[in-house]
Structures are given as C-alpha cells and as structure tokens.
Design a protein around this motif. Structure first.
Motif, PDB file in Angstrom:
ATOM      1  N   LEU A  34       8.360  -3.880  -2.001  1.00 24.77           N
ATOM      2  CA  LEU A  34       9.684  -3.531  -1.478  1.00 24.77           C
ATOM      3  C   LEU A  34      10.811  -3.952  -2.411  1.00 24.77           C
ATOM      4  CD1 LEU A  34       9.086  -4.522   2.256  1.00 24.77           C
ATOM      5  CD2 LEU A  34       9.140  -2.214   1.298  1.00 24.77           C
ATOM      6  N   ASP A 327      13.444   3.174   2.156  1.00 23.77           N
ATOM      7  CA  ASP A 327      13.504   1.861   1.516  1.00 23.77           C
ATOM      8  C   ASP A 327      12.819   0.783   2.346  1.00 23.77           C
ATOM      9  OD1 ASP A 327      15.374   1.896   3.539  1.00 23.77           O
ATOM     10  OD2 ASP A 327      16.975   0.961   2.367  1.00 23.77           O
ATOM     11  N   MET A 332       8.302   3.159   0.662  1.00 21.63           N
ATOM     12  CA  MET A 332       9.239   2.728  -0.373  1.00 21.63           C
ATOM     13  C   MET A 332       9.294   3.748  -1.491  1.00 21.63           C
ATOM     14  SD  MET A 332      11.340   0.311  -0.981  1.00 21.63           S
ATOM     15  CE  MET A 332      12.526   0.268  -2.334  1.00 21.63           C
TER      16      MET A 332
END
Length: 407
Positions: A34, A327, A332
């Motif tokens: 992330l 996100d 991601m």
C-alpha cells in the motif's frame, strides 16, 4: 487483467463471494503493497492537461483535442457498481452527439437485449426496460442498478429532443447474456416454444437457438445468428465482441460511422493484459478503420462507494462498500497517490495522458495489486510499452450505483 482498475478486482470479489460470506471479508493487502508516494511534478502536469471536468452529479465541460473527435471508436471504461461513470457516460454521449453527430452506441449487451432497449427508446414502454433489467437484478450482475436505468431513461429523453436522424441507438455486440430472453425472442410470442428452447442443455443451447431462428429475417436476427455461430464454435467473449463489432463495421449496421460506448475497464484496454487480449487491443491490432483511430478513456475511483453483489446463505445481497477504491486496502493501483494529488472532492477530472511532454509511459496506472483475486500486470511495461488508454479519469466521492429492485 481488468486494467489497473477495479473492474477485474470487483469481478473477482463477486466470484469469490460465497467463500467470503463464510470466512468473512478478505484480508487487506500487506502494508508494503500500500506504500505509494505522490509525485508532485507529475500531479501538476496532470492538472495542466485536464480535458474534461465537472461535478459527479453532472455538468461536465469537455475540451478534448481535435484528434479525439476524429476517432472511429471511443470507449469509456469503468469499474461496474459506481454511480458517477453513468453520469459521465450520458454527458459524453450527449457531447459527441452534439459535436460530431454520433448516433451509434456500442453497448455491453447482447443483440436481443439491445433490441428491447432500442424499442424502449422509441416507445417508452417500461415493460421492455423492466425485462432487460430484471435479468441483471435477479442474476446478481452489477448492471442491475438504478443509475444505469436512469441513464437509459436519459438517452430516451435526449432522443425526444433530437431530430430523427440524430437519435441514439444501441448496437448490442456482446456475447449472449440472457439466454432465456433469447429463447423468448426466438419463439416469437409462442410461450410453450420459449419454454422448450430455454430448457435446452447448457452445452447445446447455442446450437438449439441458432436452429430456431434459421429462417428469421431482419437485422436483429442476422446479428443473433452470427453471435450464436460464434458461441457454437466455442469462441470466447472478447472474440465474440470483436467479431460482432467487425461485422457491424463491414456491413450496413455501422459501416464507417464513429461509435461510442461504456464498457467494463478490461474491455477498453488497448494492449495485452496478463497474456490476454481485450476487445480494444484486438481492434488496434486489426485491419479495421478504427485500428489507428480507437480512443480509450479509463475512469478510476477515489473515496467512493461501490455496489458488490455477494451470495450469502440467505440469498444474494448487494453490499455498499467504501473500501474498494484504487488506493487500498484491498486494491492498489500503482501511482494512485499522484492521481489523488491531481483530483478534487466530488469531481470528475479526465487527463490527457499522451499530451505534449507527458511524463507517463503507456503502461502508467495499469499495474494493480489486489487481495481479492488475481493481481494485474500489463504484458509490456517501460518506455516502449503501447498506451493502454489515451485518457485517464478520476472521480471522487461518488455514491454506489444503488441496486434496482425486480419489478
């Protein structure tokens, strides 16, 4: 892959939902996956190259370059289940109709579904709209939502303001979705025949329905025969979509006219993904007029809610979820932080990724990690990678595409 975007990821979640229902929600991506740092210079470049901007509720101003309007095929890609893309779709369709007289909407529906929707556009008969949408609603497809239905009603309202020659019509180029509807259409009003045709074994239904319409005349019958022939031959969905589009271009159905449509993100990508070839990639590699004149616009979500159909022990449940944006924590997109820096609250912005001095390679924003299915990697990366999409849009603070109840 369903391009760097949630399309495949959300589809993967829907596919694995029975397990998710039993074991709870999937685990987020690991913290290291992330990590994504915004690049201020690139974000600033994006904000200098905005070609469309407006509220997620509507009122979008378009200022694409002249080359955009010379496209033979324009495809808008979305992740199904968000409301905002349906607004963008109707407004871009209206803009193209006004700007270049575009009337042909290549739709992610099969020929019979398109026939019913076109008849609705002409007559306003809600029963036709209900028949198409009830299939999606009952089957769990994300297409079964009120935002999509409102858009179809919006197209009819637009048509009522236009002269006949400028009115929008749908071209259904997808593989068969609603087999029962095709059986009804093939039976031509004979309820008993429709039941018999619908009861054909799954592995023989395409052949059975093809035989049932062998002598039917008309444009829809011709489209349907060809689509069923592809199914009998065992062709995959992307091949069927491409074949249907190619036949429309090669005949009177579309010919040399430009076409536009909203599709799931994977279909509009113009290069190989996970060693597969999406519809748009097949077009740009073909000898069709659109080979060098296909334009793809990809839409990504931030801070938005999405509809996820999830099979539960008590039946299908449509979940409103806010953690499936680009996100994290379950998906991601590489570069998401830069896109966030170039976005605004409750706004749709579309950027020209290939504008002069672009700092982005052709595979930019097309690498995705996900904890809910297969991660996605473009077949080619780096400076020489073909461009996946010419334009990239970001919408923020969209609500979900709320489910439509069966009628």
């Amino acid at each position: 892959m369903r391009f760097a975007i949630l399309s495949a990821c959300l589809a993967a979640l829907a596919i694995t939902a029975p397990a998710a229902a039993q074991m709870g929600m999937p685990k987020p991506l690991p913290a290291e996956a992330l990590v994504d740092q915004a690049e201020p210079d690139k974000a600033a470049w994006l904000t200098r190259n905005i070609v469309a901007e407006g509220s997620i509720a509507g009122g979008i101003a378009f200022r694409f370059p002249a080359s955009f309007y010379r496209s033979k095929l324009i495809l808008l890609g979305e992740s199904h289940g968000f409301a905002a893309p349906q607004v963008v779709d109707l407004e871009l369709l209206t803009h193209l109709n006004q700007r270049i007289g575009l009337t042909d909407y290549v739709a992610e529906v099969d020929p019979v579904q398109a026939d019913l929707l076109n008849r609705y556009l002409v007559t306003g008969d809600d029963a036709l709209l209900t028949r198409v949408f009830d299939f999606w609603t009952k089957s769990g497809a994300q297409w079964g939502n009120r935002a999509f239905e409102a858009k179809v009603r919006g197209i009819r309202a637009l048509n009522q303001r236009l002269p006949e020659k400028r009115r929008i019509r749908l071209l259904g180029i997808d593989a068969i979705q609603d087999w029962a509807l095709v059986a009804e259409w093939a039976a031509n009003g004979d309820a008993e025949a429709a039941k018999r045709l619908a009861a054909a074994p799954k592995d023989d239904r395409a052949r059975t329905l093809r035989a049932a319409i062998a002598d039917r005349t008309g444009t829809v019958a011709g489209q349907l025969r060809a689509t069923l022939d592809d199914a009998v031959a065992g062709k995959g969905r992307e091949t069927i979509i491409f074949d249907s589009y190619a036949r429309a271009v090669g005949g009177d159905l579309l010919g040399n006219r430009p076409a536009y449509g909203l599709w799931g993100m994977y279909h509009v990508m113009q290069a190989g993904i996970n060693k597969t070839r999406p519809f748009a990639a097949r077009v740009v590699a073909s000898d069709l007029p659109a080979a060098k004149a296909t334009t793809s616009v990809a839409l990504l979500a931030l801070d938005s809610a999405v509809q996820i159909p999830a099979p539960m022990p008590t039946g299908l449940r449509r979940l409103r979820m806010t953690n499936f944006n680009m996100d994290g924590p379950y998906v991601m997109v590489k570069g998401a932080a830069t896109l966030r820096a170039a976005s605004r609250p409750s706004t749709v912005r579309i950027f020209d990724l290939g504008a002069k001095g672009t700092p982005f390679t052709g595979s930019a924003f097309s690498e995705v990690a996900t904890s809910v299915g297969q991660s996605f990697v473009p077949d080619a990366t780096g400076a020489d990678a073909p461009r996946m999409a010419q334009y990239l849009g970001v919408f923020t603070n969209s609500d979900w595409a709320a489910p439509r109840e069966p009628q």
